[in-house]
Motif scaffolding. Structure first.
Motif, PDB file in Angstrom:
ATOM      1  N   LEU A   1       0.200   4.533   2.187  1.00  0.00           N
ATOM      2  CA  LEU A   1       0.384   3.183   3.017  1.00  0.00           C
ATOM      3  C   LEU A   1       0.025   1.986   2.054  1.00  0.00           C
ATOM      4  O   LEU A   1       0.481   1.086   2.207  1.00  0.00           O
ATOM      5  CB  LEU A   1      -0.799   3.442   4.108  1.00  0.00           C
ATOM      6  N   LEU A   2      -0.905   2.147   0.996  1.00  0.00           N
ATOM      7  CA  LEU A   2      -1.194   1.221   0.164  1.00  0.00           C
ATOM      8  C   LEU A   2       0.018   0.920  -0.490  1.00  0.00           C
ATOM      9  O   LEU A   2       0.190  -0.480  -1.106  1.00  0.00           O
ATOM     10  CB  LEU A   2      -2.347   1.652  -0.844  1.00  0.00           C
ATOM     11  N   HIS A   3       0.812   1.760  -0.956  1.00  0.00           N
ATOM     12  CA  HIS A   3       2.021   1.797  -1.772  1.00  0.00           C
ATOM     13  C   HIS A   3       2.884   0.664  -1.042  1.00  0.00           C
ATOM     14  O   HIS A   3       3.703  -0.110  -1.725  1.00  0.00           O
ATOM     15  CB  HIS A   3       2.587   3.067  -2.268  1.00  0.00           C
ATOM     16  N   GLY A   4       2.905   0.886   0.033  1.00  0.00           N
ATOM     17  CA  GLY A   4       3.671  -0.139   1.022  1.00  0.00           C
ATOM     18  C   GLY A   4       3.351  -1.630   0.878  1.00  0.00           C
ATOM     19  O   GLY A   4       4.092  -2.424   0.760  1.00  0.00           O
ATOM     20  N   VAL A   5       1.847  -1.798   0.297  1.00  0.00           N
ATOM     21  CA  VAL A   5       1.656  -3.171   0.423  1.00  0.00           C
ATOM     22  C   VAL A   5       1.684  -3.382  -0.972  1.00  0.00           C
ATOM     23  O   VAL A   5       1.573  -4.663  -1.520  1.00  0.00           O
ATOM     24  CB  VAL A   5       0.033  -3.262   0.618  1.00  0.00           C
TER      25      VAL A   5
ATOM     26  N   PRO B   1       4.095  -2.290  -3.664  1.00  0.00           N
ATOM     27  CA  PRO B   1       5.265  -1.409  -4.197  1.00  0.00           C
ATOM     28  C   PRO B   1       5.267  -1.161  -5.527  1.00  0.00           C
ATOM     29  O   PRO B   1       5.956  -0.221  -6.121  1.00  0.00           O
ATOM     30  CB  PRO B   1       6.275  -2.198  -3.449  1.00  0.00           C
ATOM     31  N   GLN B   2       4.776  -2.024  -6.316  1.00  0.00           N
ATOM     32  CA  GLN B   2       4.801  -1.894  -7.856  1.00  0.00           C
ATOM     33  C   GLN B   2       3.896  -0.858  -8.422  1.00  0.00           C
ATOM     34  O   GLN B   2       4.027  -0.492  -9.457  1.00  0.00           O
ATOM     35  CB  GLN B   2       4.559  -3.372  -8.455  1.00  0.00           C
ATOM     36  N   VAL B   3       3.143  -0.329  -7.400  1.00  0.00           N
ATOM     37  CA  VAL B   3       2.183   0.665  -8.015  1.00  0.00           C
ATOM     38  C   VAL B   3       2.527   2.114  -7.361  1.00  0.00           C
ATOM     39  O   VAL B   3       2.496   2.070  -6.239  1.00  0.00           O
ATOM     40  CB  VAL B   3       0.720   0.278  -7.759  1.00  0.00           C
ATOM     41  N   SER B   4       2.679   2.886  -8.105  1.00  0.00           N
ATOM     42  CA  SER B   4       3.128   4.259  -7.649  1.00  0.00           C
ATOM     43  C   SER B   4       1.917   4.845  -6.682  1.00  0.00           C
ATOM     44  O   SER B   4       0.773   4.846  -6.828  1.00  0.00           O
ATOM     45  CB  SER B   4       3.242   5.480  -8.990  1.00  0.00           C
ATOM     46  N   PRO B   5       2.559   5.339  -5.601  1.00  0.00           N
ATOM     47  CA  PRO B   5       1.388   6.126  -4.598  1.00  0.00           C
ATOM     48  C   PRO B   5       0.363   7.259  -5.360  1.00  0.00           C
ATOM     49  O   PRO B   5      -0.406   7.654  -5.011  1.00  0.00           O
ATOM     50  CB  PRO B   5       2.278   6.778  -3.160  1.00  0.00           C
ATOM     51  N   LEU B   6       1.169   7.792  -6.352  1.00  0.00           N
ATOM     52  CA  LEU B   6       0.495   8.875  -6.932  1.00  0.00           C
ATOM     53  C   LEU B   6      -0.795   8.237  -7.872  1.00  0.00           C
ATOM     54  O   LEU B   6      -1.976   8.955  -8.034  1.00  0.00           O
ATOM     55  CB  LEU B   6       1.513   9.564  -7.988  1.00  0.00           C
ATOM     56  N   LEU B   7      -0.434   7.238  -8.500  1.00  0.00           N
ATOM     57  CA  LEU B   7      -1.640   6.504  -9.216  1.00  0.00           C
ATOM     58  C   LEU B   7      -2.562   6.045  -8.609  1.00  0.00           C
ATOM     59  O   LEU B   7      -3.754   6.192  -8.658  1.00  0.00           O
ATOM     60  CB  LEU B   7      -0.897   5.494 -10.220  1.00  0.00           C
ATOM     61  N   LEU B   8      -2.291   5.461  -7.263  1.00  0.00           N
ATOM     62  CA  LEU B   8      -3.235   5.119  -6.228  1.00  0.00           C
ATOM     63  C   LEU B   8      -3.900   6.264  -5.848  1.00  0.00           C
ATOM     64  O   LEU B   8      -5.469   6.078  -5.826  1.00  0.00           O
ATOM     65  CB  LEU B   8      -2.606   4.455  -5.046  1.00  0.00           C
TER      66      LEU B   8
END
Length: 339
Positions: free
Chosen positions: A34-38, A40-47
């Motif tokens: 969900l944070l990746h949707g906000v 998008p330049q940051v991979s959800p894996l890294l988040l």
């Protein structure tokens, strides 16, 4: 007495014991998506791994969470890698042509071999240099996680390798387009360079976007060709481990000849390439794959202590810089040779 024993066995069932930790990791993986949707330049894996590291260092998790975290960090990881194969259309990759495909093989094989050699010269521990070599040469965090699942590397080593992927891959978002322009490459050739040299898929998308729409599709396809080599590399590592364990004569169980999740990855690539799955299924599988990998990354992050990362020293950072330079030089020479 027998009834009491069975009831106790049910209470101690490993499946039920894994539920609390597994739910925590899945929730964190969902938050990362969900944070990746906000962002998008940051991979959800890294988040996800960042969330795990923060939680691990802010508070101590109850012991009851440990079984579920272990399941998320191993089994869900491997499930995510299997589904990753559905994102690789073999026909599109082969359409890049023999020159580009040879370039991809050179980047992956040369990047891994030279990074391992430099890592040995720098005194970086074997497991850590293997994680860095595969992460930088193949597909970033997913490759680091896959190697971690095969060689049972320490979570802190894996987290350090992923952190290096973030730092140097982010730098390459700006460097790859500038380098392509400095070499006088056309838009499509600059896309090939970006796809062959940048570490994370998300970072490749960002670099391709900087170059232009004509480069983006090519950059992503070249990157997917590198992702395709994840499976044979993992199979090679599995074979190497098997030979090592055979030579030690420990009497224990040997590693599998080819890890089962590697076979699953190939099956997924075949299913995507044969067109047996409708687009709706592929779309859902892509979302599930991202969630599984993000969940596994969070579990990995939970095993990391900042105090342990501080003890790593500068050598892995130097190796990350060297590996980035090696992959970039091989990619640049290859693109110029292709013309």
């Amino acid at each position: 007495m027998t009834l009491v024993h069975h009831a106790g066995a049910r209470r101690a069932s490993p499946h039920s014991a894994a539920v609390p930790g597994l739910l925590l990791c899945l929730a964190a993986g969902l938050v990362s998506v969900l944070l990746h949707g906000v962002l998008p330049q940051v991979s959800p894996l890294l988040l996800a791994i960042a969330l795990g590291v923060v939680m691990a260092n802010v508070r101590t998790l109850p012991e009851a969470m440990a079984p579920g975290v272990a399941v998320a960090g191993r089994r869900l990881l491997r499930g995510g890698i299997v589904l990753l194969g559905l994102s690789v259309p073999l026909q599109a990759v082969l359409a890049l042509g023999p020159g580009v495909l040879l370039l991809v093989v050179a980047v992956v094989a040369g990047g891994i071999a030279l990074t391992l050699a430099w890592g040995k010269a720098l005194g970086v521990p074997p497991a850590q240099r293997l994680l860095i070599a595969c992460g930088f040469s193949i597909c970033g965090a997913a490759a680091v996680a896959a190697v971690t699942g095969v060689v049972d590397a320490d979570d802190e080593d894996a987290a350090a390798a992923i952190a290096l992927v973030v730092v140097f891959g982010t730098v390459m978002i700006g460097v790859a387009p500038l380098l392509g322009a400095a070499l006088g490459l056309g838009v499509e050739a600059r896309g090939v360079l970006a796809g062959a040299s940048v570490h994370e898929v998300a970072q490749v998308v960002a670099a391709g976007g900087v170059i232009g729409s004509g480069a983006l599709a090519v950059a992503v396809l070249v990157k997917l060709a590198r992702v395709l080599l994840l499976a044979p590399v993992m199979a090679g590592i599995g074979l190497w481990q098997r030979r090592q364990s055979r030579g030690r004569a420990t009497g224990g169980q040997q590693p599998p000849l080819v890890p089962l999740f590697v076979v699953g990855f190939f099956v997924s690539v075949a299913a995507r390439s044969l067109g047996v799955l409708p687009q709706g299924v592929l779309d859902v599988a892509a979302q599930v794959q991202t969630l599984l990998l993000a969940t596994a990354m969070f579990a990995l992050g939970l095993g990391v202590r900042v105090s342990g990362l501080r003890r790593l020293g500068p050598r892995p950072v130097v190796l990350g810089a060297v590996s980035t330079a090696v992959v970039t030089v091989i990619a640049s020479i290859g693109v110029l040779a292709i013309g």
